[in-house]
Write an enzyme that holds these catalytic residues in place. Sequence first.
Site, PDB file in Angstrom:
ATOM      1  N   CYS A 278      -4.735  -3.529   3.395  1.00 15.65           N
ATOM      2  CA  CYS A 278      -4.373  -3.124   4.760  1.00 15.65           C
ATOM      3  C   CYS A 278      -5.475  -3.327   5.815  1.00 15.65           C
ATOM      4  O   CYS A 278      -5.689  -4.442   6.280  1.00 15.65           O
ATOM      5  CB  CYS A 278      -3.876  -1.683   4.751  1.00 15.65           C
TER       6      CYS A 278
ATOM      7  N   GLU B 233       0.846  -1.185   0.000  1.00 15.41           N
ATOM      8  CA  GLU B 233       0.000   0.000   0.000  1.00 15.41           C
ATOM      9  C   GLU B 233       0.890   1.246   0.000  1.00 15.41           C
ATOM     10  O   GLU B 233       1.939   1.268   0.642  1.00 15.41           O
ATOM     11  CB  GLU B 233      -0.887  -0.015   1.248  1.00 15.41           C
TER      12      GLU B 233
ATOM     13  N   LYS C 272     -10.275   0.628  -1.934  1.00 10.83           N
ATOM     14  CA  LYS C 272     -10.312   0.249  -0.519  1.00 10.83           C
ATOM     15  C   LYS C 272     -11.619   0.684   0.141  1.00 10.83           C
ATOM     16  O   LYS C 272     -12.007   1.855   0.075  1.00 10.83           O
ATOM     17  CB  LYS C 272      -9.120   0.870   0.202  1.00 10.83           C
TER      18      LYS C 272
END
Length: 270
Positions: free
Chosen positions: A156, A43, A113
Amino acid sequence: MKSYLAAAIQMTSLPDLQKNLVQAEELIDLAVRQGAELVSLPENFSFIGEEEEKIASAEAIGLLSEKFLKTMAQRFQVTILGGGFPVPTEGGKVYNTSLLVDQNGTEVARYRKVHLFDVNVPDGITYRESNTVKAGEDLPPVYVSPELGTLGLSVCYDVRFPEVYRHLSYKGADVLFVPAAFTAYTGKDHWKVLLQARAIENTCYTIAPAQTGRHYGRRQTHGHAMIIDPWGVVLADAGEEPGVAIAEINPDRLEQVRRQMPSLQHRVFM
């Protein structure tokens, strides 16, 4: 699906796009020279800096990041995951976007995300990802590769939401990507165990490229890019310095674990 080597790259990205892309290219080259056919970047691989600077440069970061991924994939003839970079959207915000590109330089999967990191970490640092990032609205996709297996995307903070990975396993995932810039404080206690849990409960390989070290100001990440097998065994750990974790993705091992622990077949609720 065949047996092959996968690489989880570990970087210390800075508020400098060009330096980050140079670092990423060097590490991709290192991974390929060690035989990797699937390479994943963490990321924020192309930029970690102040939020205002990220927003001001988002268009350039996004365009150059995407071009870089496609160029590297073609040059090295490998499939590459760009674990997260800003792509501008309405309202002056960006999507934290993960992009999977095949060896021909063709985009095969894109994920925005969904879970944004708005957390007061106990070390005294406050993160408000939603100040500059717009949450994606769609569940992450899988990409079915005849040679590499079915690859599932995430980013993440998603790792704390097991329903994301249950969705990916329901879609047939063999490999789960968890590219991250995990905080140093939370990473020491939660990073490894969360990755192992996602691998074990879904009987999938888990590939987790990571950021490490100090990036700017007080921003510090945990490191320990990892590749974990479907039984939860850590096959490779990059430690705390920039580098590469490489391990074999083996369909026979995948089949063995799923035969020994057929939990995916025993699901009652989908």
